[in-house]
Design a protein around this motif. Sequence first.
Motif, PDB file in Angstrom:
ATOM      1  N   LEU A 299      40.084  26.728  40.650  1.00 24.61           N
ATOM      2  CA  LEU A 299      39.428  27.051  41.912  1.00 24.61           C
ATOM      3  C   LEU A 299      38.221  27.952  41.696  1.00 24.61           C
ATOM      4  CD1 LEU A 299      42.569  27.649  44.160  1.00 24.61           C
ATOM      5  CD2 LEU A 299      40.987  25.710  44.263  1.00 24.61           C
ATOM      6  N   GLU A 300      38.338  28.912  40.788  1.00 17.37           N
ATOM      7  CA  GLU A 300      37.211  29.798  40.501  1.00 17.37           C
ATOM      8  C   GLU A 300      36.043  29.026  39.906  1.00 17.37           C
ATOM      9  OE1 GLU A 300      39.240  34.137  39.571  1.00 17.37           O
ATOM     10  OE2 GLU A 300      39.215  32.629  37.976  1.00 17.37           O
ATOM     11  N   ASN A 301      36.337  28.143  38.977  1.00 14.27           N
ATOM     12  CA  ASN A 301      35.262  27.399  38.326  1.00 14.27           C
ATOM     13  C   ASN A 301      34.593  26.405  39.268  1.00 14.27           C
ATOM     14  OD1 ASN A 301      35.403  28.591  35.770  1.00 14.27           O
ATOM     15  ND2 ASN A 301      37.052  27.244  35.118  1.00 14.27           N
ATOM     16  N   ILE A 302      35.329  25.881  40.220  1.00 13.22           N
ATOM     17  CA  ILE A 302      34.750  24.909  41.154  1.00 13.22           C
ATOM     18  C   ILE A 302      33.955  25.591  42.255  1.00 13.22           C
ATOM     19  CG2 ILE A 302      35.307  23.153  42.894  1.00 13.22           C
ATOM     20  CD1 ILE A 302      37.772  22.458  41.139  1.00 13.22           C
ATOM     21  N   PHE A 303      34.500  26.694  42.821  1.00 17.25           N
ATOM     22  CA  PHE A 303      33.897  27.296  44.010  1.00 17.25           C
ATOM     23  C   PHE A 303      33.159  28.608  43.756  1.00 17.25           C
ATOM     24  CE2 PHE A 303      37.406  24.706  45.684  1.00 17.25           C
ATOM     25  CZ  PHE A 303      36.725  23.952  46.622  1.00 17.25           C
ATOM     26  N   ASP A 304      33.462  29.318  42.669  1.00 16.18           N
ATOM     27  CA  ASP A 304      32.872  30.629  42.397  1.00 16.18           C
ATOM     28  C   ASP A 304      32.899  31.520  43.643  1.00 16.18           C
ATOM     29  OD1 ASP A 304      31.622  32.695  41.039  1.00 16.18           O
ATOM     30  OD2 ASP A 304      29.605  31.909  41.337  1.00 16.18           O
ATOM     31  N   PRO A 305      34.084  31.756  44.219  1.00 18.94           N
ATOM     32  CA  PRO A 305      34.164  32.509  45.472  1.00 18.94           C
ATOM     33  C   PRO A 305      33.989  34.015  45.249  1.00 18.94           C
ATOM     34  CG  PRO A 305      36.356  32.040  44.685  1.00 18.94           C
ATOM     35  CD  PRO A 305      35.418  31.368  43.720  1.00 18.94           C
ATOM     36  N   GLN A 306      33.650  34.708  46.327  1.00 23.40           N
ATOM     37  CA  GLN A 306      33.612  36.168  46.268  1.00 23.40           C
ATOM     38  C   GLN A 306      35.010  36.737  46.064  1.00 23.40           C
ATOM     39  OE1 GLN A 306      31.427  36.529  50.125  1.00 23.40           O
ATOM     40  NE2 GLN A 306      30.193  38.008  49.022  1.00 23.40           N
ATOM     41  N   ALA A 307      36.012  36.062  46.612  1.00 21.30           N
ATOM     42  CA  ALA A 307      37.382  36.558  46.502  1.00 21.30           C
ATOM     43  C   ALA A 307      38.343  35.396  46.694  1.00 21.30           C
ATOM     44  CB  ALA A 307      37.650  37.631  47.562  1.00 21.30           C
ATOM     45  N   ILE A 308      39.565  35.578  46.185  1.00 16.93           N
ATOM     46  CA  ILE A 308      40.670  34.657  46.456  1.00 16.93           C
ATOM     47  C   ILE A 308      41.812  35.491  47.014  1.00 16.93           C
ATOM     48  CG2 ILE A 308      42.371  33.076  45.482  1.00 16.93           C
ATOM     49  CD1 ILE A 308      40.362  32.250  43.409  1.00 16.93           C
ATOM     50  N   VAL A 309      42.286  35.108  48.191  1.00 17.62           N
ATOM     51  CA  VAL A 309      43.358  35.842  48.864  1.00 17.62           C
ATOM     52  C   VAL A 309      44.605  34.974  48.871  1.00 17.62           C
ATOM     53  CG1 VAL A 309      44.103  36.978  50.987  1.00 17.62           C
ATOM     54  CG2 VAL A 309      41.687  37.054  50.314  1.00 17.62           C
ATOM     55  N   LEU A 310      45.730  35.566  48.488  1.00 12.66           N
ATOM     56  CA  LEU A 310      47.022  34.887  48.488  1.00 12.66           C
ATOM     57  C   LEU A 310      47.844  35.411  49.661  1.00 12.66           C
ATOM     58  CD1 LEU A 310      49.108  33.018  47.061  1.00 12.66           C
ATOM     59  CD2 LEU A 310      49.804  35.021  45.723  1.00 12.66           C
ATOM     60  N   ARG A 334      34.568  33.776  37.019  1.00 10.12           N
ATOM     61  CA  ARG A 334      34.796  35.070  37.661  1.00 10.12           C
ATOM     62  C   ARG A 334      35.571  36.041  36.763  1.00 10.12           C
ATOM     63  NH1 ARG A 334      38.124  35.512  41.774  1.00 10.12           N
ATOM     64  NH2 ARG A 334      36.970  37.149  42.851  1.00 10.12           N
ATOM     65  N   SER A 335      35.913  35.633  35.557  1.00 13.44           N
ATOM     66  CA  SER A 335      36.825  36.438  34.740  1.00 13.44           C
ATOM     67  C   SER A 335      36.208  37.738  34.245  1.00 13.44           C
ATOM     68  CB  SER A 335      37.333  35.626  33.547  1.00 13.44           C
ATOM     69  OG  SER A 335      36.267  35.143  32.766  1.00 13.44           O
ATOM     70  N   MET A 337      34.523  39.763  36.176  1.00 14.22           N
ATOM     71  CA  MET A 337      34.336  40.653  37.321  1.00 14.22           C
ATOM     72  C   MET A 337      35.308  41.818  37.245  1.00 14.22           C
ATOM     73  SD  MET A 337      33.872  37.865  40.382  1.00 14.22           S
ATOM     74  CE  MET A 337      33.501  39.146  41.574  1.00 14.22           C
ATOM     75  N   ALA A 338      34.858  42.965  37.747  1.00 14.31           N
ATOM     76  CA  ALA A 338      35.693  44.167  37.705  1.00 14.31           C
ATOM     77  C   ALA A 338      36.798  44.114  38.750  1.00 14.31           C
ATOM     78  CB  ALA A 338      34.831  45.410  37.926  1.00 14.31           C
ATOM     79  N   GLU A 339      36.585  43.399  39.837  1.00  9.99           N
ATOM     80  CA  GLU A 339      37.584  43.369  40.903  1.00  9.99           C
ATOM     81  C   GLU A 339      38.699  42.391  40.581  1.00  9.99           C
ATOM     82  OE1 GLU A 339      35.643  40.430  44.175  1.00  9.99           O
ATOM     83  OE2 GLU A 339      34.541  42.279  43.760  1.00  9.99           O
ATOM     84  N   ALA A 340      39.778  42.494  41.353  1.00  2.00           N
ATOM     85  CA  ALA A 340      40.950  41.657  41.117  1.00  2.00           C
ATOM     86  C   ALA A 340      40.609  40.182  41.297  1.00  2.00           C
ATOM     87  CB  ALA A 340      42.067  42.051  42.076  1.00  2.00           C
ATOM     88  N   ARG A 341      41.208  39.347  40.455  1.00  2.00           N
ATOM     89  CA  ARG A 341      40.958  37.915  40.541  1.00  2.00           C
ATOM     90  C   ARG A 341      41.616  37.307  41.792  1.00  2.00           C
ATOM     91  NH1 ARG A 341      40.404  36.071  35.122  1.00  2.00           N
ATOM     92  NH2 ARG A 341      40.350  33.911  35.875  1.00  2.00           N
ATOM     93  N   VAL A 342      42.744  37.849  42.170  1.00  2.00           N
ATOM     94  CA  VAL A 342      43.428  37.391  43.381  1.00  2.00           C
ATOM     95  C   VAL A 342      43.999  38.611  44.089  1.00  2.00           C
ATOM     96  CG1 VAL A 342      45.575  36.968  42.125  1.00  2.00           C
ATOM     97  CG2 VAL A 342      45.208  35.851  44.320  1.00  2.00           C
ATOM     98  N   GLU A 343      43.892  38.630  45.404  1.00  2.00           N
ATOM     99  CA  GLU A 343      44.365  39.746  46.211  1.00  2.00           C
ATOM    100  C   GLU A 343      45.453  39.258  47.160  1.00  2.00           C
ATOM    101  OE1 GLU A 343      41.110  42.077  47.931  1.00  2.00           O
ATOM    102  OE2 GLU A 343      39.749  40.955  46.633  1.00  2.00           O
ATOM    103  N   VAL A 344      46.513  40.009  47.266  1.00  2.00           N
ATOM    104  CA  VAL A 344      47.610  39.648  48.169  1.00  2.00           C
ATOM    105  C   VAL A 344      47.278  40.132  49.578  1.00  2.00           C
ATOM    106  CG1 VAL A 344      50.056  39.965  48.702  1.00  2.00           C
ATOM    107  CG2 VAL A 344      49.316  39.700  46.325  1.00  2.00           C
ATOM    108  N   SER A 345      47.435  39.260  50.547  1.00  2.00           N
ATOM    109  CA  SER A 345      47.166  39.607  51.940  1.00  2.00           C
ATOM    110  C   SER A 345      48.031  40.777  52.388  1.00  2.00           C
ATOM    111  CB  SER A 345      47.432  38.399  52.837  1.00  2.00           C
ATOM    112  OG  SER A 345      47.383  38.771  54.209  1.00  2.00           O
ATOM    113  N   GLY A 346      47.461  41.609  53.240  1.00  2.98           N
ATOM    114  CA  GLY A 346      48.224  42.701  53.831  1.00  2.98           C
ATOM    115  C   GLY A 346      48.639  42.425  55.267  1.00  2.98           C
TER     116      GLY A 346
END
Length: 383
Positions: A299-310, A334-335, A337-346
């Motif tokens: 998904l990262e390689n196809i879309f290069d998103p700002q973030a991925i939320v799970l 995106r690997s 990047m300093a920020e998390a590769r995937v973030e869990v929804s709150g």
Amino acid sequence: MANGNSATLTRRYNRTVVLDALRRHGSLSRIELARLSGLTPQGIRNIIEDLIDTGLVRETGRRRGQRGQPQIDIEISPGAGYCLGLHVAAGACHAIATDLAGNVLARPEARALGGDHGQQLDALGAIAREVASAADGLSRLGTGVVVSRPLASRWSATGGLAAAQADFAKPFEALFASTPLVFENDANAAAMAEYTHGRAKGRGDFLYLFLGEGVGGAIVQGGVPVHGGRGNAGEFGHMLIDPKGPKCHCGNRGCLHGSLALDGLRRLLPAGAPLAPETVPQSWLDGAASALSRALVSLENIFDPQAIVLGGTAPAWLLHRLVEKMGDPGPSVRSDMAEARVEVSGLGQSCALIGAAALPLLALTSPDPATLMKEPLVEQAAD
């Protein structure tokens, strides 16, 4: 409804440009709004005056600590009205009403949504009356209806419905079509909840991976969900992870759905055992984390998103365990990047319902160039 002339449509569009800027930034001065929107200072003054008169925005006072004449901040007024969100799943209709800041005004008990058209109207009418009473005189600005299944096409009360969905929509149209009425699937709605209130706030381009009884997802670009040619974009659950894996209900083998969906996990639990941290088999967790890792890299390689939320209807503890077990997914665009590769929804397991209430707010505040060439938006709010 009569067609508006070009001046009317342009004025409506410019209003949404201003409301969009205020929703994104919280509060802005007239000078800042002119700079961000590209509109003239006089145009901004006219729009703000109009929006103040209608109660949609308010002045919050002058800024302090600046040289010269202090600027006056403008913000969307939370009490300008309420948005109603409805989530239909497993034969029940869940409801929530929020003000324009996302504060919950009412959350009635879920009601069964079965039977004939009249019975459905009775159930929805009871929800509408309870919400209206709790809203204490505020006007309903719009309604979002979310369903837990893929859609054959994008739904909207003004854009036409797929023939197979028309009967389902009739009771909602009968009660709520006097203000903007938006239909959406649960994954896209949950993504919009993240965009307005959650991890993706301020990020216009992100991916949302929805984990529940099934696996879905959403592609958000420029703050708008991508629907695709048939309305089914974001079906991440049917990414092929292992060509030799188990057969999926879609007909392929080794889909992500088979590794992550809760319906498959429940079949592995001891008879009568609840889904809990101590009952999840380690073998399932290992396989699920590995599959999630492979999917994320693709998904990262196809879309290069700002973030991925799970997120989704899976319990938060399970989402966190999956991310912890997954570790580093491996190299991608995106690997580094300093920020998390995937973030869990709150937002928790009610993310789709929260998103349902966000849909009419986004319809009210999101500039759509197409509105310059079609009928004007409904302006009168319904109680």
